[in-house]
Design a protein around this motif. Structure first.
Motif, PDB file in Angstrom:
ATOM      1  N   GLY A 169       0.826  -1.193   0.000  1.00 26.32           N
ATOM      2  CA  GLY A 169       0.000   0.000   0.000  1.00 26.32           C
ATOM      3  C   GLY A 169       0.860   1.242   0.000  1.00 26.32           C
ATOM      4  N   PRO A 170       0.231   2.423  -0.087  1.00 28.69           N
ATOM      5  CA  PRO A 170       1.002   3.669  -0.148  1.00 28.69           C
ATOM      6  C   PRO A 170       1.768   3.948   1.141  1.00 28.69           C
ATOM      7  N   ARG A 171       1.336   3.423   2.254  1.00 26.74           N
ATOM      8  CA  ARG A 171       2.009   3.657   3.536  1.00 26.74           C
ATOM      9  C   ARG A 171       2.410   2.333   4.190  1.00 26.74           C
ATOM     10  N   GLY A 172       3.024   1.492   3.429  1.00 28.86           N
ATOM     11  CA  GLY A 172       3.404   0.190   3.936  1.00 28.86           C
ATOM     12  C   GLY A 172       2.386  -0.850   3.549  1.00 28.86           C
ATOM     13  N   MET A 173       2.507  -1.999   4.148  1.00 28.15           N
ATOM     14  CA  MET A 173       1.614  -3.101   3.803  1.00 28.15           C
ATOM     15  C   MET A 173       0.290  -2.941   4.541  1.00 28.15           C
ATOM     16  N   GLN A 174      -0.806  -3.238   3.844  1.00 30.92           N
ATOM     17  CA  GLN A 174      -2.140  -3.089   4.390  1.00 30.92           C
ATOM     18  C   GLN A 174      -2.765  -4.466   4.617  1.00 30.92           C
ATOM     19  N   PRO A 175      -3.363  -4.709   5.810  1.00 24.79           N
ATOM     20  CA  PRO A 175      -3.975  -6.026   6.073  1.00 24.79           C
ATOM     21  C   PRO A 175      -5.248  -6.216   5.272  1.00 24.79           C
ATOM     22  N   THR A 176      -5.464  -7.436   4.859  1.00 21.73           N
ATOM     23  CA  THR A 176      -6.716  -7.788   4.210  1.00 21.73           C
ATOM     24  C   THR A 176      -7.802  -7.938   5.272  1.00 21.73           C
ATOM     25  N   ALA A 177      -9.036  -8.133   4.794  1.00 26.10           N
ATOM     26  CA  ALA A 177     -10.140  -8.331   5.737  1.00 26.10           C
ATOM     27  C   ALA A 177      -9.904  -9.576   6.595  1.00 26.10           C
ATOM     28  N   ARG A 178      -9.342 -10.619   5.966  1.00 25.30           N
ATOM     29  CA  ARG A 178      -9.040 -11.853   6.722  1.00 25.30           C
ATOM     30  C   ARG A 178      -8.009 -11.567   7.798  1.00 25.30           C
ATOM     31  N   ALA A 179      -6.992 -10.790   7.489  1.00 21.49           N
ATOM     32  CA  ALA A 179      -5.952 -10.464   8.465  1.00 21.49           C
ATOM     33  C   ALA A 179      -6.528  -9.631   9.604  1.00 21.49           C
ATOM     34  N   GLU A 180      -7.402  -8.688   9.281  1.00 20.89           N
ATOM     35  CA  GLU A 180      -8.023  -7.868  10.323  1.00 20.89           C
ATOM     36  C   GLU A 180      -8.850  -8.732  11.272  1.00 20.89           C
ATOM     37  N   ALA A 181      -9.533  -9.731  10.721  1.00 21.26           N
ATOM     38  CA  ALA A 181     -10.334 -10.634  11.563  1.00 21.26           C
ATOM     39  C   ALA A 181      -9.456 -11.488  12.454  1.00 21.26           C
ATOM     40  N   LEU A 182      -8.242 -11.774  12.010  1.00 20.91           N
ATOM     41  CA  LEU A 182      -7.324 -12.611  12.785  1.00 20.91           C
ATOM     42  C   LEU A 182      -6.627 -11.834  13.898  1.00 20.91           C
ATOM     43  N   ARG A 183      -6.460 -10.526  13.727  1.00 19.70           N
ATOM     44  CA  ARG A 183      -5.577  -9.753  14.586  1.00 19.70           C
ATOM     45  C   ARG A 183      -5.872  -9.925  16.075  1.00 19.70           C
ATOM     46  N   GLU A 184      -7.082  -9.604  16.520  1.00 22.82           N
ATOM     47  CA  GLU A 184      -7.373  -9.618  17.951  1.00 22.82           C
ATOM     48  C   GLU A 184      -7.452 -11.035  18.532  1.00 22.82           C
ATOM     49  N   PRO A 185      -8.148 -11.978  17.889  1.00 19.60           N
ATOM     50  CA  PRO A 185      -8.146 -13.356  18.430  1.00 19.60           C
ATOM     51  C   PRO A 185      -6.745 -13.939  18.528  1.00 19.60           C
ATOM     52  N   LEU A 186      -5.891 -13.648  17.534  1.00 19.06           N
ATOM     53  CA  LEU A 186      -4.524 -14.161  17.562  1.00 19.06           C
ATOM     54  C   LEU A 186      -3.747 -13.562  18.719  1.00 19.06           C
ATOM     55  N   ARG A 187      -3.885 -12.258  18.943  1.00 23.61           N
ATOM     56  CA  ARG A 187      -3.176 -11.606  20.048  1.00 23.61           C
ATOM     57  C   ARG A 187      -3.624 -12.180  21.387  1.00 23.61           C
ATOM     58  N   GLN A 188      -4.928 -12.366  21.562  1.00 26.65           N
ATOM     59  CA  GLN A 188      -5.445 -12.917  22.814  1.00 26.65           C
ATOM     60  C   GLN A 188      -4.949 -14.338  23.034  1.00 26.65           C
ATOM     61  N   ALA A 189      -4.944 -15.134  21.967  1.00 27.13           N
ATOM     62  CA  ALA A 189      -4.490 -16.521  22.098  1.00 27.13           C
ATOM     63  C   ALA A 189      -3.023 -16.579  22.479  1.00 27.13           C
ATOM     64  N   LEU A 190      -2.207 -15.733  21.890  1.00 27.07           N
ATOM     65  CA  LEU A 190      -0.775 -15.733  22.207  1.00 27.07           C
ATOM     66  C   LEU A 190      -0.528 -15.239  23.630  1.00 27.07           C
ATOM     67  N   GLU A 191      -1.321 -14.288  24.107  1.00 25.05           N
ATOM     68  CA  GLU A 191      -1.179 -13.809  25.484  1.00 25.05           C
ATOM     69  C   GLU A 191      -1.520 -14.911  26.477  1.00 25.05           C
ATOM     70  N   VAL A 192      -2.588 -15.668  26.192  1.00 21.79           N
ATOM     71  CA  VAL A 192      -2.952 -16.789  27.069  1.00 21.79           C
ATOM     72  C   VAL A 192      -1.840 -17.828  27.086  1.00 21.79           C
ATOM     73  N   LEU A 193      -1.273 -18.117  25.917  1.00 21.40           N
ATOM     74  CA  LEU A 193      -0.191 -19.089  25.842  1.00 21.40           C
ATOM     75  C   LEU A 193       1.037 -18.606  26.602  1.00 21.40           C
ATOM     76  N   GLU A 194       1.361 -17.327  26.491  1.00 17.75           N
ATOM     77  CA  GLU A 194       2.496 -16.762  27.227  1.00 17.75           C
ATOM     78  C   GLU A 194       2.303 -16.918  28.727  1.00 17.75           C
ATOM     79  N   GLN A 195       1.091 -16.655  29.196  1.00 19.48           N
ATOM     80  CA  GLN A 195       0.789 -16.796  30.626  1.00 19.48           C
ATOM     81  C   GLN A 195       0.897 -18.248  31.070  1.00 19.48           C
ATOM     82  N   ALA A 196       0.462 -19.157  30.188  1.00 24.63           N
ATOM     83  CA  ALA A 196       0.456 -20.576  30.550  1.00 24.63           C
ATOM     84  C   ALA A 196       1.861 -21.123  30.736  1.00 24.63           C
ATOM     85  N   ILE A 197       2.802 -20.637  29.923  1.00 25.79           N
ATOM     86  CA  ILE A 197       4.154 -21.193  29.985  1.00 25.79           C
ATOM     87  C   ILE A 197       5.122 -20.311  30.746  1.00 25.79           C
TER      88      ILE A 197
END
Length: 298
Positions: free
Chosen positions: A57-85
């Motif tokens: 994109g004109p200001r770097g790479m732009q996320p697709t709709a699929r990427a936007e849908a993944l962003r928050e669930p992925l962050r939450q899942a990784l935070e839970v995993l970090e806490q678990a280990i």
């Protein structure tokens, strides 16, 4: 459909950073990887999700709709995993809300749990104790299946597959009602054998214990006329009848309702042990509880 089992955790970590940075070079710097390595991982992610995920994109790479849908669930899942280990944090009894399940007889609850209870309630007011009936043939299974946390048991018969810690060595005393005529002083051995005795038989119906072994070694026997399953029943029986009992000293050393004297023969005592499973051996809360119990018995 994404095959979850085919996903590499490192790819998800890379995707999380890419969705934050929107730039392969900056993502590579944060991940401590080379830019080509991150580009290769992005290509794999695109294949897995069947989506470009990030587009120029004109200001770097732009996320697709699929990427936007993944962003928050992925962050939450990784935070839970970090806490678990993450490494176990220090245990704070004041903040504890655990329910500790402890296997004990009524004698063990009186001799071990009661001395620890007041201080436990003071320093860990949000924690709870559940005292469960001792069933020797089920101890290992209960510990393995997380049904119990601690078990109090005599050394004899304690399962070797569980961790063990010695708490104390118990001795026996002779007890009866306060004004029992035969206990004004220590009875002779002959008098002791003629007294009517009550015995606790946890398995039910037994009329033989350590006292009878000691007597048999001398060619003697006593008159056991009552067998009960619990020490509470025994104590009530002693207070209301002329029966006597040979029982653990810690059960009655603070009582004022019974007369306590030394038995007229040596009776082998027993070692009291605390048992627990490997699964809780290094748990900070369980370590604290075990030490609290040990300290309360000093």
């Amino acid at each position: 459909m994404v095959n979850f089992r085919s996903l590499d955790l490192n790819l998800l970590l890379t995707l999380d950073v890419l969705l934050t940075e929107h730039n392969v070079t900056r993502a590579a710097r944060r991940l401590n990887l080379s830019q080509p390595s991150v580009s290769v991982q992005l290509a794999r992610l695109r294949d897995i999700f069947a989506d470009p995920l990030l587009l120029p994109g004109p200001r770097g790479m732009q996320p697709t709709a699929r990427a936007e849908a993944l962003r928050e669930p992925l962050r939450q899942a990784l935070e839970v995993l970090e806490q678990a280990i993450a490494p176990a944090t220090a245990f704070d009894p004041a903040q504890a809300t655990a329910t500790w399940r402890i296997v004990a007889t009524d004698y063990m609850a009186s001799a071990i749990i009661l001395p620890a209870l007041n201080e436990l309630r003071r320093v860990a007011p949000g924690a709870r104790l559940a005292v469960l009936e001792l069933r020797p043939d089920q101890i290992v299974r209960q510990a393995e299946q997380q049904d119990v946390d601690l078990v109090f048991h005599t050394r004899d018969g304690a399962p070797l597959s569980l961790h063990q810690r010695h708490l104390f060595t118990e001795r026996y005393v002779l007890a009866g009602r306060v004004d029992h005529p035969a206990l004004k002083r220590q009875p002779t051995l002959a008098q002791f054998c003629q007294l009517e005795h009550v015995i606790v038989s946890p398995d039910g119906g037994g009329f033989h214990a350590a006292t009878d072994v000691a007597l048999a070694n001398k060619g003697l026997s006593r008159r056991v006329v009552l067998s009960v399953p619990h020490f509470l029943v025994m104590l009530e029986t002693l207070a209301r009848t002329d029966l006597v009992a040979v029982l653990p000293e810690r059960l009655v050393k603070q009582t004022t309702t019974l007369k306590i004297v030394e038995p007229p023969l040596e009776i082998a005592g027993f070692d009291m042990m605390m048992l627990w499973h490997e699964r809780v051996h290094r748990d900070p809360g369980h370590i604290w509880l075990r030490q609290h119990i040990v300290d309360s018995l000093r």
